[in-house]
Design a protein around this motif. Structure first.
Motif, mmCIF file in Angstrom:
data_model
loop_
_atom_site.group_PDB
_atom_site.id
_atom_site.type_symbol
_atom_site.label_atom_id
_atom_site.label_comp_id
_atom_site.label_asym_id
_atom_site.label_seq_id
_atom_site.Cartn_x
_atom_site.Cartn_y
_atom_site.Cartn_z
ATOM 1 N N CYS A 1 -18.290 6.667 45.553
ATOM 2 C CA CYS A 1 -17.578 7.627 44.765
ATOM 3 C C CYS A 1 -16.328 7.724 45.658
ATOM 4 O O CYS A 1 -16.702 8.350 46.893
ATOM 5 N N PRO A 2 -14.992 7.894 45.370
ATOM 6 C CA PRO A 2 -14.023 8.059 46.463
ATOM 7 C C PRO A 2 -13.741 9.490 46.462
ATOM 8 O O PRO A 2 -12.898 9.984 47.221
ATOM 9 N N VAL A 3 -14.402 10.466 45.567
ATOM 10 C CA VAL A 3 -13.952 11.858 45.444
ATOM 11 C C VAL A 3 -15.020 12.679 45.865
ATOM 12 O O VAL A 3 -15.217 14.059 45.709
ATOM 13 N N CYS B 1 -18.302 3.728 40.415
ATOM 14 C CA CYS B 1 -19.806 3.990 40.488
ATOM 15 C C CYS B 1 -20.563 2.783 39.576
ATOM 16 O O CYS B 1 -21.581 2.288 40.138
ATOM 17 N N CYS C 1 -15.176 14.692 39.042
ATOM 18 C CA CYS C 1 -15.021 13.023 38.769
ATOM 19 C C CYS C 1 -13.723 12.841 38.083
ATOM 20 O O CYS C 1 -13.387 13.436 37.201
ATOM 21 N N ILE C 2 -13.091 11.604 38.526
ATOM 22 C CA ILE C 2 -11.876 11.407 37.947
ATOM 23 C C ILE C 2 -11.787 9.914 37.036
ATOM 24 O O ILE C 2 -10.853 9.689 36.704
ATOM 25 N N GLY C 3 -12.966 9.736 36.810
ATOM 26 C CA GLY C 3 -13.318 8.777 35.709
ATOM 27 C C GLY C 3 -12.608 7.309 36.189
ATOM 28 O O GLY C 3 -12.584 6.269 35.332
ATOM 29 N N CYS C 4 -13.086 7.012 37.578
ATOM 30 C CA CYS C 4 -12.684 5.830 38.155
ATOM 31 C C CYS C 4 -13.458 4.589 37.661
ATOM 32 O O CYS C 4 -13.304 3.459 37.969
ATOM 33 N N MET C 5 -14.609 4.758 37.556
ATOM 34 C CA MET C 5 -15.790 3.832 37.236
ATOM 35 C C MET C 5 -16.102 3.169 38.519
ATOM 36 O O MET C 5 -16.951 2.062 38.295
HETATM 37 S S1 SF4 Z 1 -16.936 6.711 41.268
HETATM 38 FE FE1 SF4 Z 1 -17.065 9.146 41.311
HETATM 39 S S2 SF4 Z 1 -15.079 9.566 40.601
HETATM 40 FE FE2 SF4 Z 1 -15.241 7.649 39.893
HETATM 41 S S3 SF4 Z 1 -16.398 7.515 38.082
HETATM 42 FE FE3 SF4 Z 1 -17.847 7.364 39.535
HETATM 43 S S4 SF4 Z 1 -18.433 9.633 39.685
HETATM 44 FE FE4 SF4 Z 1 -16.559 9.749 38.855
#
Ligand code: SF4
Ligand code: SF4
Length: 284
Positions: free
Chosen positions: A185-187, A55, A49-53
Protein backbone atom coordinates in the motif's frame (compact mmCIF):
# COMPACT_ATOMS: atom_id res chain seq x y z
CA UNK A 1 5.51 -1.06 12.40
CA UNK A 2 8.88 -1.56 10.65
CA UNK A 3 10.48 -4.93 9.90
CA UNK A 4 12.70 -4.99 13.02
CA UNK A 5 9.81 -4.12 15.33
CA UNK A 6 7.66 -6.68 13.55
CA UNK A 7 10.20 -9.50 13.95
CA UNK A 8 10.62 -8.67 17.63
CA UNK A 9 6.89 -8.55 18.19
CA UNK A 10 6.13 -11.83 16.49
CA UNK A 11 9.00 -13.71 18.15
CA UNK A 12 6.68 -15.29 20.69
CA UNK A 13 4.13 -15.99 18.01
CA UNK A 14 6.54 -17.99 15.90
CA UNK A 15 7.57 -20.03 18.95
CA UNK A 16 3.93 -20.87 19.44
CA UNK A 17 3.54 -21.85 15.83
CA UNK A 18 6.53 -24.18 16.07
CA UNK A 19 4.72 -25.96 18.91
CA UNK A 20 1.73 -26.27 16.60
CA UNK A 21 -0.44 -23.99 18.71
CA UNK A 22 -3.80 -23.37 17.20
CA UNK A 23 -7.14 -22.52 18.67
CA UNK A 24 -9.46 -25.44 18.12
CA UNK A 25 -13.16 -24.72 17.61
CA UNK A 26 -13.97 -25.57 21.23
CA UNK A 27 -11.27 -23.23 22.51
CA UNK A 28 -12.35 -20.55 20.09
CA UNK A 29 -15.85 -20.84 21.43
CA UNK A 30 -14.80 -20.87 25.06
CA UNK A 31 -12.42 -17.94 25.00
CA UNK A 32 -13.26 -14.35 24.53
CA UNK A 33 -10.97 -11.90 22.81
CA UNK A 34 -9.54 -10.54 26.03
CA UNK A 35 -8.38 -13.95 27.26
CA UNK A 36 -6.17 -14.51 24.22
CA UNK A 37 -2.58 -13.34 24.83
CA UNK A 38 -2.19 -11.21 21.74
CA UNK A 39 -3.83 -11.06 18.38
CA UNK A 40 -2.37 -9.27 15.42
CA UNK A 41 -4.45 -7.34 12.96
CA UNK A 42 -4.67 -4.82 10.17
CA UNK A 43 -6.13 -1.35 10.46
CA UNK A 44 -7.79 -0.26 7.21
CA UNK A 45 -8.25 3.50 7.13
CA UNK A 46 -10.66 3.99 4.24
CA UNK A 47 -10.15 7.76 4.39
CA UNK A 48 -6.60 7.18 3.09
CA UNK A 49 -7.29 4.57 0.42
CA UNK A 50 -6.87 5.88 -3.14
CA UNK A 51 -8.22 2.80 -4.92
CA UNK A 52 -4.94 1.94 -6.64
CA UNK A 53 -5.55 -1.81 -6.14
CA UNK A 54 -1.87 -2.50 -5.47
CA UNK A 55 -3.04 -4.55 -2.49
CA UNK A 56 -4.98 -6.78 -4.89
CA UNK A 57 -1.93 -7.17 -7.10
CA UNK A 58 0.37 -7.93 -4.17
CA UNK A 59 -2.06 -10.51 -2.83
CA UNK A 60 -2.26 -12.26 -6.20
CA UNK A 61 1.53 -12.28 -6.56
CA UNK A 62 2.10 -13.56 -3.02
CA UNK A 63 -0.31 -16.45 -3.44
CA UNK A 64 0.28 -17.33 -7.11
CA UNK A 65 -3.21 -16.27 -8.12
CA UNK A 66 -4.20 -14.81 -11.51
CA UNK A 67 -3.00 -11.20 -11.67
CA UNK A 68 -5.65 -8.46 -11.78
CA UNK A 69 -5.60 -5.65 -14.35
CA UNK A 70 -5.12 -2.73 -11.99
CA UNK A 71 -4.92 -0.19 -14.80
CA UNK A 72 -8.59 -0.71 -15.58
CA UNK A 73 -10.86 1.58 -13.53
CA UNK A 74 -13.99 0.06 -15.04
CA UNK A 75 -13.82 -2.67 -12.37
CA UNK A 76 -15.24 -0.09 -9.98
CA UNK A 77 -18.45 0.21 -11.97
CA UNK A 78 -20.01 -2.68 -10.13
CA UNK A 79 -19.43 -4.11 -6.68
CA UNK A 80 -17.15 -7.12 -6.69
CA UNK A 81 -16.96 -9.96 -4.19
CA UNK A 82 -13.91 -11.96 -3.35
CA UNK A 83 -13.57 -15.20 -5.30
CA UNK A 84 -11.54 -18.39 -4.96
CA UNK A 85 -8.80 -16.72 -7.01
CA UNK A 86 -9.19 -13.13 -5.75
CA UNK A 87 -8.80 -13.15 -1.98
CA UNK A 88 -9.05 -9.39 -1.60
CA UNK A 89 -10.99 -6.86 -3.66
CA UNK A 90 -11.25 -3.08 -3.59
CA UNK A 91 -14.67 -1.56 -4.23
CA UNK A 92 -15.68 2.04 -4.80
CA UNK A 93 -18.71 3.54 -3.07
CA UNK A 94 -20.44 6.82 -3.94
CA UNK A 95 -21.23 8.42 -0.58
CA UNK A 96 -22.34 11.73 0.93
CA UNK A 97 -18.61 12.51 1.23
CA UNK A 98 -17.72 11.53 -2.31
CA UNK A 99 -16.01 8.38 -3.59
CA UNK A 100 -14.66 6.03 -0.96
CA UNK A 101 -12.57 2.94 -1.72
CA UNK A 102 -12.79 -0.07 0.54
CA UNK A 103 -10.53 -3.12 0.55
CA UNK A 104 -12.37 -6.26 1.59
CA UNK A 105 -11.20 -9.75 2.53
CA UNK A 106 -11.70 -12.31 5.31
CA UNK A 107 -11.97 -10.36 8.56
CA UNK A 108 -10.07 -12.98 10.62
CA UNK A 109 -12.68 -12.99 13.36
CA UNK A 110 -11.51 -13.40 16.94
CA UNK A 111 -14.04 -16.19 17.34
CA UNK A 112 -14.65 -17.37 13.79
CA UNK A 113 -17.92 -19.02 12.85
CA UNK A 114 -16.16 -20.80 9.97
CA UNK A 115 -13.80 -22.57 12.38
CA UNK A 116 -16.58 -23.58 14.73
CA UNK A 117 -18.62 -24.94 11.81
CA UNK A 118 -15.86 -26.94 10.10
CA UNK A 119 -16.62 -30.67 10.26
CA UNK A 120 -13.02 -31.86 9.94
CA UNK A 121 -11.16 -28.99 11.63
CA UNK A 122 -9.65 -27.94 8.31
CA UNK A 123 -10.32 -24.32 9.30
CA UNK A 124 -8.12 -23.17 12.15
CA UNK A 125 -7.82 -20.06 14.25
CA UNK A 126 -4.13 -19.45 14.93
CA UNK A 127 -3.40 -17.83 18.24
CA UNK A 128 -1.71 -14.96 16.42
CA UNK A 129 -4.97 -14.08 14.58
CA UNK A 130 -4.81 -15.85 11.23
CA UNK A 131 -7.73 -18.01 10.20
CA UNK A 132 -6.19 -20.62 7.90
CA UNK A 133 -7.32 -23.85 6.31
CA UNK A 134 -5.67 -27.20 5.66
CA UNK A 135 -5.68 -29.58 2.73
CA UNK A 136 -8.04 -31.92 4.59
CA UNK A 137 -10.95 -29.60 3.64
CA UNK A 138 -13.70 -31.91 2.35
CA UNK A 139 -15.57 -29.15 0.56
CA UNK A 140 -18.69 -29.37 2.75
CA UNK A 141 -19.04 -25.58 2.65
CA UNK A 142 -20.37 -25.21 6.17
CA UNK A 143 -17.84 -22.42 6.61
CA UNK A 144 -19.44 -20.58 3.68
CA UNK A 145 -22.88 -20.92 5.20
CA UNK A 146 -21.77 -19.76 8.63
CA UNK A 147 -19.51 -16.79 7.73
CA UNK A 148 -21.25 -13.49 8.49
CA UNK A 149 -19.05 -11.73 5.91
CA UNK A 150 -19.52 -14.22 3.04
CA UNK A 151 -15.78 -14.74 2.65
CA UNK A 152 -14.93 -18.44 2.15
CA UNK A 153 -15.20 -19.24 -1.57
CA UNK A 154 -15.43 -22.66 -3.21
CA UNK A 155 -13.35 -23.93 -6.13
CA UNK A 156 -16.33 -25.00 -8.22
CA UNK A 157 -14.17 -25.58 -11.28
CA UNK A 158 -11.54 -27.73 -9.61
CA UNK A 159 -11.62 -31.55 -9.83
CA UNK A 160 -10.80 -31.61 -6.10
CA UNK A 161 -12.58 -28.47 -4.90
CA UNK A 162 -11.67 -26.83 -1.63
CA UNK A 163 -12.33 -23.58 0.15
CA UNK A 164 -10.15 -20.55 -0.53
CA UNK A 165 -9.90 -17.19 1.19
CA UNK A 166 -7.42 -14.67 2.57
CA UNK A 167 -5.14 -16.29 5.16
CA UNK A 168 -3.60 -12.99 6.32
CA UNK A 169 -0.36 -14.12 4.65
CA UNK A 170 0.27 -16.87 7.20
CA UNK A 171 3.38 -18.11 5.35
CA UNK A 172 4.84 -14.63 5.11
CA UNK A 173 4.10 -14.02 8.80
CA UNK A 174 6.17 -17.05 9.77
CA UNK A 175 9.05 -15.64 7.70
CA UNK A 176 8.80 -12.33 9.54
CA UNK A 177 7.21 -10.49 6.63
CA UNK A 178 4.27 -8.13 6.63
CA UNK A 179 1.08 -9.17 4.82
CA UNK A 180 1.67 -8.53 1.11
CA UNK A 181 -1.21 -6.05 0.86
CA UNK A 182 0.08 -3.99 3.78
CA UNK A 183 3.60 -3.91 2.35
CA UNK A 184 2.31 -2.82 -1.07
CA UNK A 185 0.00 0.00 0.00
CA UNK A 186 1.63 3.28 -1.12
CA UNK A 187 -0.36 5.54 1.19
CA UNK A 188 -0.37 3.57 4.46
CA UNK A 189 -4.08 2.99 4.28
CA UNK A 190 -3.22 -0.42 5.77
CA UNK A 191 -1.32 -0.86 9.02
CA UNK A 192 -0.32 -4.20 10.55
CA UNK A 193 0.34 -4.57 14.27
CA UNK A 194 -0.76 -6.03 17.56
CA UNK A 195 -4.54 -5.80 17.56
CA UNK A 196 -4.70 -3.76 20.75
CA UNK A 197 -2.18 -1.27 19.31
CA UNK A 198 -4.01 -0.77 16.04
CA UNK A 199 -7.28 -0.43 17.96
CA UNK A 200 -5.63 2.27 20.09
CA UNK A 201 -4.36 3.92 16.94
CA UNK A 202 -7.80 3.81 15.33
CA UNK A 203 -9.41 5.43 18.36
CA UNK A 204 -6.66 7.98 18.56
CA UNK A 205 -7.13 8.97 14.89
CA UNK A 206 -10.83 9.50 15.59
CA UNK A 207 -10.04 11.51 18.73
CA UNK A 208 -7.50 13.71 16.94
CA UNK A 209 -9.61 14.25 13.82
CA UNK A 210 -13.20 13.89 15.00
CA UNK A 211 -14.62 15.53 11.86
CA UNK A 212 -12.79 13.16 9.52
CA UNK A 213 -14.31 9.96 10.85
CA UNK A 214 -17.55 8.47 12.08
CA UNK A 215 -16.97 7.64 15.72
CA UNK A 216 -16.90 3.91 15.31
CA UNK A 217 -14.17 1.32 14.68
CA UNK A 218 -15.74 -1.46 12.66
CA UNK A 219 -14.45 -4.82 13.84
CA UNK A 220 -13.67 -3.58 17.32
CA UNK A 221 -16.63 -5.49 18.72
CA UNK A 222 -18.70 -6.74 15.78
CA UNK A 223 -19.23 -10.52 16.00
CA UNK A 224 -16.94 -10.58 19.03
CA UNK A 225 -14.19 -8.56 17.33
CA UNK A 226 -12.14 -9.12 14.17
CA UNK A 227 -8.49 -8.79 13.26
CA UNK A 228 -9.20 -6.53 10.31
CA UNK A 229 -10.59 -3.29 11.72
CA UNK A 230 -11.82 -0.31 9.75
CA UNK A 231 -12.13 3.46 9.97
CA UNK A 232 -14.53 5.41 7.79
CA UNK A 233 -15.67 8.96 7.08
CA UNK A 234 -19.26 7.85 6.57
CA UNK A 235 -21.55 5.34 8.33
CA UNK A 236 -20.25 1.87 7.55
CA UNK A 237 -23.53 0.79 6.00
CA UNK A 238 -22.79 3.28 3.17
CA UNK A 239 -19.57 1.46 2.27
CA UNK A 240 -20.79 -2.08 2.14
CA UNK A 241 -20.60 -3.22 5.76
CA UNK A 242 -23.39 -5.05 7.50
CA UNK A 243 -24.87 -2.99 10.29
CA UNK A 244 -26.94 -5.80 11.76
CA UNK A 245 -24.26 -8.13 13.09
CA UNK A 246 -24.18 -7.21 16.76
CA UNK A 247 -21.34 -8.06 19.11
CA UNK A 248 -22.13 -11.69 19.89
CA UNK A 249 -19.51 -14.07 18.47
CA UNK A 250 -21.07 -15.98 15.58
CA UNK A 251 -20.09 -19.47 16.75
CA UNK A 252 -22.71 -19.04 19.45
CA UNK A 253 -25.33 -18.75 16.71
CA UNK A 254 -24.04 -21.10 14.08
CA UNK A 255 -22.85 -24.08 16.12
CA UNK A 256 -26.03 -23.83 18.16
CA UNK A 257 -28.03 -23.99 14.96
CA UNK A 258 -26.02 -26.80 13.44
CA UNK A 259 -26.06 -29.00 16.51
CA UNK A 260 -29.71 -28.28 17.13
CA UNK A 261 -30.56 -29.57 13.65
CA UNK A 262 -28.65 -32.84 13.26
CA UNK A 263 -30.50 -33.63 10.05
CA UNK A 264 -29.00 -30.58 8.38
CA UNK A 265 -25.65 -31.11 10.09
CA UNK A 266 -25.25 -34.67 8.80
CA UNK A 267 -26.88 -34.35 5.40
CA UNK A 268 -25.73 -30.86 4.40
CA UNK A 269 -22.44 -32.01 2.83
CA UNK A 270 -24.26 -34.70 0.85
CA UNK A 271 -26.91 -32.24 -0.30
CA UNK A 272 -24.22 -29.81 -1.43
CA UNK A 273 -22.26 -32.56 -3.15
CA UNK A 274 -25.39 -33.67 -4.99
CA UNK A 275 -26.17 -30.09 -6.03
CA UNK A 276 -22.61 -29.60 -7.21
CA UNK A 277 -22.64 -32.82 -9.26
CA UNK A 278 -26.02 -31.91 -10.78
CA UNK A 279 -24.76 -28.44 -11.67
CA UNK A 280 -21.68 -29.90 -13.32
CA UNK A 281 -23.73 -32.38 -15.34
CA UNK A 282 -25.84 -29.48 -16.60
CA UNK A 283 -22.69 -27.55 -17.48
CA UNK A 284 -21.22 -30.60 -19.30
S1 SF4 B 1 -2.97 -0.54 -1.91
FE1 SF4 B 1 -3.71 0.84 -0.26
S2 SF4 B 1 -4.42 2.70 -1.35
FE2 SF4 B 1 -4.21 1.10 -2.89
S3 SF4 B 1 -6.28 0.19 -3.02
FE3 SF4 B 1 -5.13 -1.07 -1.54
S4 SF4 B 1 -5.61 -0.18 0.45
FE4 SF4 B 1 -6.21 1.35 -1.10
S1 SF4 C 1 -14.77 -13.45 8.07
FE1 SF4 C 1 -15.78 -15.45 7.74
S2 SF4 C 1 -14.13 -16.74 6.86
FE2 SF4 C 1 -13.12 -14.97 7.84
S3 SF4 C 1 -12.67 -15.66 9.95
FE3 SF4 C 1 -14.67 -14.61 10.03
S4 SF4 C 1 -16.14 -16.32 9.81
FE4 SF4 C 1 -14.16 -17.11 9.10
Amino acid sequence: MDRREFLKTIGIGIGGVACGDILTPSIVKAQNAFEVNEFFGVLVDTTRCIGCMRCEMACAEAHNLPLPDISNDSVFEKKRNTTETRWTVVNRYETEKGKIFVKQQCMHCNQPACVAACLVKAMKKRKEAHVTWDTNCIGCRLCMVSCPFDMPKFEYNSPFPKIQKCNLCWDRFQEGKLPACVEACPVEALKFGARRDILDEANSRIFQNPHNYVHRVYGGHEVGGTSYIYLSAVPFEQIGFRGDLGTTPYPEFTTGFLYAVPFVFVLWPLILLGMNRATRREED
